[in-house]
Design a protein around this motif. Sequence first.
Motif, PDB file in Angstrom:
ATOM      1  N   VAL A  22       0.809  -1.153   0.022  1.00  0.00           N
ATOM      2  CA  VAL A  22      -0.077  -0.109   0.033  1.00  0.00           C
ATOM      3  C   VAL A  22       0.726   1.066   0.013  1.00  0.00           C
ATOM      4  O   VAL A  22       0.575   2.120  -0.916  1.00  0.00           O
ATOM      5  CB  VAL A  22      -0.924  -0.080   1.127  1.00  0.00           C
ATOM      6  CG1 VAL A  22      -1.913   1.217   1.169  1.00  0.00           C
ATOM      7  CG2 VAL A  22      -1.702  -1.083   1.296  1.00  0.00           C
ATOM      8  N   VAL A  23       1.839   1.304   0.698  1.00  0.00           N
ATOM      9  CA  VAL A  23       2.660   2.397   0.988  1.00  0.00           C
ATOM     10  C   VAL A  23       3.741   2.770  -0.133  1.00  0.00           C
ATOM     11  O   VAL A  23       4.068   3.699  -0.370  1.00  0.00           O
ATOM     12  CB  VAL A  23       3.067   2.643   2.758  1.00  0.00           C
ATOM     13  CG1 VAL A  23       4.076   1.516   2.915  1.00  0.00           C
ATOM     14  CG2 VAL A  23       4.021   3.973   2.768  1.00  0.00           C
ATOM     15  N   ALA A  24       4.150   1.266  -0.598  1.00  0.00           N
ATOM     16  CA  ALA A  24       5.087   1.616  -1.653  1.00  0.00           C
ATOM     17  C   ALA A  24       4.409   2.223  -2.950  1.00  0.00           C
ATOM     18  O   ALA A  24       4.932   2.942  -3.544  1.00  0.00           O
ATOM     19  CB  ALA A  24       5.668   0.152  -1.976  1.00  0.00           C
ATOM     20  N   GLN A  26       1.915   4.357  -2.904  1.00  0.00           N
ATOM     21  CA  GLN A  26       1.487   5.611  -2.676  1.00  0.00           C
ATOM     22  C   GLN A  26       2.869   6.731  -2.822  1.00  0.00           C
ATOM     23  O   GLN A  26       2.607   7.496  -3.439  1.00  0.00           O
ATOM     24  CB  GLN A  26       1.010   5.708  -0.993  1.00  0.00           C
ATOM     25  CG  GLN A  26      -0.366   5.192  -0.897  1.00  0.00           C
ATOM     26  CD  GLN A  26      -0.545   5.096   0.631  1.00  0.00           C
ATOM     27  OE1 GLN A  26       0.043   4.835   1.379  1.00  0.00           O
ATOM     28  NE2 GLN A  26      -1.788   5.322   0.702  1.00  0.00           N
ATOM     29  N   THR A  27       3.954   6.056  -2.384  1.00  0.00           N
ATOM     30  CA  THR A  27       5.224   6.748  -2.553  1.00  0.00           C
ATOM     31  C   THR A  27       5.698   6.828  -4.161  1.00  0.00           C
ATOM     32  O   THR A  27       5.833   7.882  -4.553  1.00  0.00           O
ATOM     33  CB  THR A  27       6.362   6.534  -1.804  1.00  0.00           C
ATOM     34  OG1 THR A  27       6.780   5.156  -1.829  1.00  0.00           O
ATOM     35  CG2 THR A  27       6.002   6.682  -0.345  1.00  0.00           C
ATOM     36  N   GLU A  28       5.529   5.656  -4.712  1.00  0.00           N
ATOM     37  CA  GLU A  28       6.108   5.452  -6.130  1.00  0.00           C
ATOM     38  C   GLU A  28       5.124   6.373  -6.906  1.00  0.00           C
ATOM     39  O   GLU A  28       5.676   6.944  -7.770  1.00  0.00           O
ATOM     40  CB  GLU A  28       5.842   4.013  -6.485  1.00  0.00           C
ATOM     41  CG  GLU A  28       6.201   3.657  -7.936  1.00  0.00           C
ATOM     42  CD  GLU A  28       7.620   3.845  -8.311  1.00  0.00           C
ATOM     43  OE1 GLU A  28       8.536   3.502  -7.449  1.00  0.00           O
ATOM     44  OE2 GLU A  28       7.880   4.322  -9.549  1.00  0.00           O
ATOM     45  N   ASP A  30       3.080   8.865  -6.067  1.00  0.00           N
ATOM     46  CA  ASP A  30       2.233  10.408  -5.699  1.00  0.00           C
ATOM     47  C   ASP A  30       0.862  10.027  -5.469  1.00  0.00           C
ATOM     48  O   ASP A  30       0.001  11.013  -5.940  1.00  0.00           O
ATOM     49  CB  ASP A  30       2.772  11.360  -6.600  1.00  0.00           C
ATOM     50  CG  ASP A  30       4.231  11.443  -6.505  1.00  0.00           C
ATOM     51  OD1 ASP A  30       4.715  11.399  -7.891  1.00  0.00           O
ATOM     52  OD2 ASP A  30       4.817  11.630  -5.747  1.00  0.00           O
ATOM     53  N   CYS A  36      -5.624   5.154  -1.392  1.00  0.00           N
ATOM     54  CA  CYS A  36      -4.786   4.021  -1.819  1.00  0.00           C
ATOM     55  C   CYS A  36      -5.240   3.453  -3.301  1.00  0.00           C
ATOM     56  O   CYS A  36      -6.427   3.468  -3.264  1.00  0.00           O
ATOM     57  CB  CYS A  36      -4.748   3.023  -0.572  1.00  0.00           C
ATOM     58  SG  CYS A  36      -6.471   2.471  -0.361  1.00  0.00           S
ATOM     59  N   ARG A 125       7.036   1.738 -14.646  1.00  0.00           N
ATOM     60  CA  ARG A 125       8.117   0.967 -14.229  1.00  0.00           C
ATOM     61  C   ARG A 125       8.460  -0.480 -15.265  1.00  0.00           C
ATOM     62  O   ARG A 125       9.629  -0.878 -15.355  1.00  0.00           O
ATOM     63  CB  ARG A 125       7.941   0.274 -12.696  1.00  0.00           C
ATOM     64  CG  ARG A 125       8.071   1.430 -11.652  1.00  0.00           C
ATOM     65  CD  ARG A 125       7.602   0.920 -10.358  1.00  0.00           C
ATOM     66  NE  ARG A 125       8.624  -0.230  -9.991  1.00  0.00           N
ATOM     67  CZ  ARG A 125       9.620  -0.092  -9.053  1.00  0.00           C
ATOM     68  NH1 ARG A 125      10.006   1.189  -8.651  1.00  0.00           N
ATOM     69  NH2 ARG A 125      10.189  -1.092  -8.503  1.00  0.00           N
ATOM     70  N   SER A 136       7.409  -5.161  -6.131  1.00  0.00           N
ATOM     71  CA  SER A 136       9.083  -5.101  -5.821  1.00  0.00           C
ATOM     72  C   SER A 136       9.300  -4.962  -4.395  1.00  0.00           C
ATOM     73  O   SER A 136      10.445  -5.112  -3.824  1.00  0.00           O
ATOM     74  CB  SER A 136       9.428  -3.850  -6.655  1.00  0.00           C
ATOM     75  OG  SER A 136       9.313  -3.874  -7.753  1.00  0.00           O
ATOM     76  N   VAL A 137       8.417  -4.517  -3.622  1.00  0.00           N
ATOM     77  CA  VAL A 137       8.723  -3.981  -2.192  1.00  0.00           C
ATOM     78  C   VAL A 137       8.286  -5.352  -1.277  1.00  0.00           C
ATOM     79  O   VAL A 137       8.737  -5.431  -0.279  1.00  0.00           O
ATOM     80  CB  VAL A 137       8.000  -2.832  -1.653  1.00  0.00           C
ATOM     81  CG1 VAL A 137       6.561  -3.383  -1.431  1.00  0.00           C
ATOM     82  CG2 VAL A 137       8.462  -2.138  -0.409  1.00  0.00           C
TER      83      VAL A 137
ATOM     84  N   TRP B  66      11.422  11.458  -2.693  1.00  0.00           N
ATOM     85  CA  TRP B  66      10.447  10.963  -3.460  1.00  0.00           C
ATOM     86  C   TRP B  66      10.109   9.692  -2.782  1.00  0.00           C
ATOM     87  O   TRP B  66       9.003   9.333  -2.343  1.00  0.00           O
ATOM     88  CB  TRP B  66      10.909  10.658  -4.912  1.00  0.00           C
ATOM     89  CG  TRP B  66       9.901   9.944  -5.877  1.00  0.00           C
ATOM     90  CD1 TRP B  66       8.456   9.784  -5.420  1.00  0.00           C
ATOM     91  CD2 TRP B  66      10.238   9.255  -6.793  1.00  0.00           C
ATOM     92  NE1 TRP B  66       7.919   9.012  -6.453  1.00  0.00           N
ATOM     93  CE2 TRP B  66       9.096   8.631  -7.391  1.00  0.00           C
ATOM     94  CE3 TRP B  66      11.221   8.840  -7.473  1.00  0.00           C
ATOM     95  CZ2 TRP B  66       8.949   7.641  -8.383  1.00  0.00           C
ATOM     96  CZ3 TRP B  66      11.301   8.125  -8.689  1.00  0.00           C
ATOM     97  CH2 TRP B  66      10.188   7.635  -9.213  1.00  0.00           C
ATOM     98  N   ARG B  80      14.262  -5.101  -0.031  1.00  0.00           N
ATOM     99  CA  ARG B  80      12.821  -4.792   0.120  1.00  0.00           C
ATOM    100  C   ARG B  80      12.938  -4.346   1.572  1.00  0.00           C
ATOM    101  O   ARG B  80      13.282  -5.083   2.735  1.00  0.00           O
ATOM    102  CB  ARG B  80      12.227  -6.083   0.058  1.00  0.00           C
ATOM    103  CG  ARG B  80      11.837  -6.661  -1.494  1.00  0.00           C
ATOM    104  CD  ARG B  80      11.752  -7.963  -1.447  1.00  0.00           C
ATOM    105  NE  ARG B  80      11.725  -8.353  -2.841  1.00  0.00           N
ATOM    106  CZ  ARG B  80      10.460  -8.659  -3.978  1.00  0.00           C
ATOM    107  NH1 ARG B  80       9.440  -8.747  -3.298  1.00  0.00           N
ATOM    108  NH2 ARG B  80      10.875  -9.082  -5.120  1.00  0.00           N
ATOM    109  N   THR B  86       9.387   1.883   4.008  1.00  0.00           N
ATOM    110  CA  THR B  86       8.767   2.270   2.782  1.00  0.00           C
ATOM    111  C   THR B  86       8.201   3.705   2.938  1.00  0.00           C
ATOM    112  O   THR B  86       8.260   4.536   2.107  1.00  0.00           O
ATOM    113  CB  THR B  86       7.957   1.468   2.547  1.00  0.00           C
ATOM    114  OG1 THR B  86       8.396   0.010   2.170  1.00  0.00           O
ATOM    115  CG2 THR B  86       7.323   1.762   0.723  1.00  0.00           C
TER     116      THR B  86
ATOM    117  N   ASN C  10     -11.345   4.885   0.642  1.00  0.00           N
ATOM    118  CA  ASN C  10     -11.213   5.915  -0.155  1.00  0.00           C
ATOM    119  C   ASN C  10     -12.352   6.792  -0.115  1.00  0.00           C
ATOM    120  O   ASN C  10     -13.507   6.105  -0.132  1.00  0.00           O
ATOM    121  CB  ASN C  10     -10.849   5.423  -1.515  1.00  0.00           C
ATOM    122  CG  ASN C  10      -9.411   4.941  -1.691  1.00  0.00           C
ATOM    123  OD1 ASN C  10      -8.510   5.504  -1.249  1.00  0.00           O
ATOM    124  ND2 ASN C  10      -9.128   4.031  -2.823  1.00  0.00           N
TER     125      ASN C  10
END
Lengths: 181, 729, 349
Positions: A22-24, A26-28, A30, A36, A125, A136-137, B66, B80, B86, C10
């Motif tokens: 979820v958070v990966a 969000q950062t990837e 923006d 989410c 990506r 990936s994460v 970023w 990872r 993260t 959401n």
Amino acid sequence: MSNPRFGMVIDTRKCVGCMDCVVACQTENDVPQGFCRDWIATEVRGTFPALTMEIRSERCNHCDNPPCVSCCPTGASHVEEFGRVVHVTANRCIGCKACLAACPYGARYVHPEGYVDKCTFCMHRVKEGKDPACVSVCPTHCMVFGDLDDPKSRVSELLRTRKWHVNLPEAGTRPRVYYLT
Amino acid sequence: MEQLSRRRFLKITAGAFGAAAAATQVEPMLRAADAPKGTVVEIPTYCEMCFWRCGGIASVRDGKLWKFEGNPRDPQSRGRLCPRGTGAVGSHFDRDRLQKPLIRTGERGKEAWKAVTWDEAFTFIAERMSRIKAEHGPESIVMFNHGVGVRFLQHVLKSWGCTGFAGPSFAQCRGPRDVGFTLTYGMGLGSPEPTDIENTGCLTLIGSHLGENMHNSQVQEFAAAVERRIPIIVVDPRFSVAASKATHWLPIKPGTDLALILAWMHVIVAEGLYDRAFVEKHGHGFEKFALELKSSTPEWAAAETGIDAALIRTTAREMARHRPASLVHPGRRVNWNGDDAQRSRAIALLNALLGNWARKGGLFYSQGMKVAGFPLPKYPQSAKPAADNPNGERYPFADETVTTGLRETTLTGKPYPIKGWWVYSSNIVQALPNPAETLKAIQALDLLVVVDTLPSEIAGYADVVLPEAMFLERYDELLTGWGRQGWLSLRQPVVPPPGDQKPGWWMAKELAAKLGVPECMPFKDIEEYLAFRVEKSGLSWQELKKVGVIMGPKQPTTIEEGLEIEFPTPSGKVEFWSDQLAAKGFDPVPKYKAPPQAPDGFYRLVSGRAPVHTFSRTQTNPLLHDLMPENELWVNAATAAKLGVRGGQYVKLRNEDGVVSNRIRVKATQRIRPDTLYMVYGFGHENPMMKTAYRRGASAAQLNTRYVTDPLMGGTSIHGNFVTIVKEA
Amino acid sequence: MFEFTTTRHNPGVDPLLHVWGWEIPLYLFVGGVVAGMMVIAGVAMLRTAKGEDTRGFFSIQTPLLAFMLLNLGMLALLLDLAHPLYVWAVYLTFQVASPMSWGSWVLLIVYGILLVSALVRLHEAWPWLGRTFPVVERWSHAITSSPGRMSLLGWLNVLFGVGVGIYTGILLNTMVARPLWNTSVLPVLFLVSGLSAGAAAMHVATRFFGRRPAPQGMIGGFLSAFVQPLGPEPPARSTVDSLIRLDIVLLAIELVLIALLVLGLLTSTASHAEAAKLVLGGPYTTAFWGVIVVAGILVPIALQGLELSHRIPHTVLPALLVLAGGYVLRWVMVNAGQASEVVQAAVRQ
């Protein structure tokens, strides 16, 4: 080389529901605060102490029969040539939200800027030879991304050798995210 | 204090090395800010969102932070990061962060501050410290700390004469475990604990909830073990994520785990399933030990634990079947009941019966990497006894400083007064048991300095608050990692701090000057220090800055790899029977005592971890807050129905001392015993300056007013409280 | 026991979908009323073409009101859009599978039809228009004097009126993801409801007439065109009675369609049956049965029946109830429909 048809295979036995995906994402990507593109769903069955639990990382299923594409009046919501993924072209979206109503998975949301947004399978990506951010994460390595039309791909191999299900097959959307059990 | 163990960590010694200084390098973050639009600059650094210290790679796009991803070279992250890592970028953007040094203007805890310059802050601190030193001696100022950033501050304080430094990680976390293992094997487990989950053939978790407890590399290995379909045994009053993947889930009654472990050992010994060769070669006092186990039958344990005797037998046989590649995880935060060193010793003994010490699939020997030190002056010697545990009398087997011992001394003034506290990155109002005692001790102080990134509860009571840059904004001491192979990891700044925050090393240098010991920091800046250490070790500073992680040489970590083992215990062997415990009047073999029963209408409150938060310090991170803005109270569905509470409803908890918690949302679920309540630790913040997290969820720490201190080593319990549900939002 | 959790929260989507508020129900309702009015106006135009009914109530006032309401509906639609500055994008393409794309283009056509229909006899009721723009009068005459052209206009109104009425239902019923809408009854129900609402709206309009001669000025003349198209006399009793009879028939059909809707849901898939619960004990029950069925259909049928048999005096109350019921029908369908979801039909072990 034929055009791939991308999908995901996720091993629910390994998933621990940690929300890294979820958070990966969000950062990837923006993703705006409070929104989410992917999330964790859990299902628990039984009565204490005889219990089972399934944990799933969910997102847009990039369906083969996407109702969110057919309902779109402008073609903003469309199937991309490369990978057959479902994308939204922001500057063709009028924000009518028919696609939100059409999606049985609730995978879309209205971006604060007005257009409709959702998981893109991180095509930016993938085109660089990487996996989507969530794949990936993942610390449990429970997610695999690849070409469902390639019999030699890992996703195809897993679907041949393991039991799996998809979400809401009743909706007839032919989702391309598969859950191994 | 007698030396009980050989600590397996590298001591940075002040040797007589050459004083070659490395050239200062261009800050990578300046390069990032100057790059053309759309450019992404990647800078490796190691994470500080928790203590696993995974290596990562931060990405800066157009000068703005970023994302943070894993460094594939790093043995902890293996490319990872966990959700905290993260989400680390959120800590840079956290709006609740401390921005400037603060000095309090009103009463302690009233949150009346004036922002000051760093110089004013250090002048104030130095002046107060000097007064305390003059009146009571430098030992009268102690430090509570957690995290690598404290390294140089600690060094300066030591150089000045301070001797009392304690991390809650000993007495409030893994201390009982390491002492239990030291009493058995002669050495503790360190961090990260050397659990070879990757290769084990059977994994037993007692309370450990990997998956929700996010020890990155262990979770990765755990998932792989699940995939390998090895038998997994989980002992937990709650159907944790780990329990949901287990072959056997033992929903144990809280406080009775020792009975289960003794019964397991009883079965393994009685049925001859233990590693005879290992016991014969390395065991001391095995016969006496076996005799002690005679009464710990599965039937007896079943009555105590609520676990079926047949299941106890089955799981004992299962774990023995796979030895030596059968691992009983020693746990991490094991300070549950106040007898935890003995329970951990029991786990050590169980592992010994399985013969997995220094074996593949068991507990391996962590190896490190030798890195040269920087020549630093020696510390002054002190004649005074340790403030927390004078002459080892309070806690005979503690081999690290006991935080609550320091607190007690502050309260009593015996053996000498403690008048000053430095607190670094450790919210001791939540970390130490019975917050009222901590607050009372604070009132006895002439000086309380808190170094933190957030306005935590402890910062709210400080005299001086020093805002630290978060890890993505600073250099820190080199990390020499211990594991299957040692490695060297670098922390370097990725982006500048958004406000007036500074790194710990910088604060230390300024402080040293003010305290009159500038010579203890004999380098211009930390880059000189780090580059020196790296180059002196025969490595390239430029290379390290580029790649972030350099692996050390591969050394044997198991007997299979050729390791030779020895046990630095008094007998030189694995002590199934501990003479030294007996000599001090303790049980030479762990003995079970039934825990107190809950009064009518009360339930045992236990707490644990969430994968998206770290203790009480990530709740204001906007990314992590969004993932989990508050904790929930797990209530068994039948219990909830009986009490007339519904899922989603808010309730409060009241403990036996009348302390009432903040409101917390009920999660009515089948996934927990009817007599137990559970919540994630670290919520229920009371400092209003933590706007994002203020009064979100409830604090288990606040309710921990009835605690038991481990007589062996000073560990304090956390699961000893009974609470009742108060129905009103 | 089954426990389900999700971490997603959401806005507008969780815990239940809620992206369409009052704007879309208003648009659908107005669409239905306009549809009804177009059919009524179209029939009147056909009669005019044959030489009957030159009074103009249905062929002047109705299209004028319909045109105004259409603009109101489009405004509501625009207000609903989250990305309104890009609304032109619908006119760059035609998406054959998208009801909304059909609707966008049809809207253009309907707009034209109603504009022409509104203007074609407007100058008769609003002399200022003809005086100021003689071309309008000439052009109008070209249409009204030709039975062929008037007939064409009439048919266009009738056919596109029916189309719009059905379309408002198709917009919703193609969505499998919203089981409450996913029934073939919906478009017919919305059409019939729209026709009855159109009739009711015109019935309400008949209550507004003036006894003094129409003003001749621009603004006064325009406004009076709404209420006294051709002179100070009110519409004939027979006109109003015909509206009432039409309305009763349409309401009766609507009742049958609602029954078919509910029964259809209950006898379809698990998701459809689950969706039906929203109006059978769920949060929309009172609105559905109390407002839509009782107040919006049964009571008006009864009152109007009694009016026709002269047992109670003629009031505008039944018409207002029909209109209220019509809006609430769209409001319930749009909101409850968003709350309905596809459910797992088979429980996995």
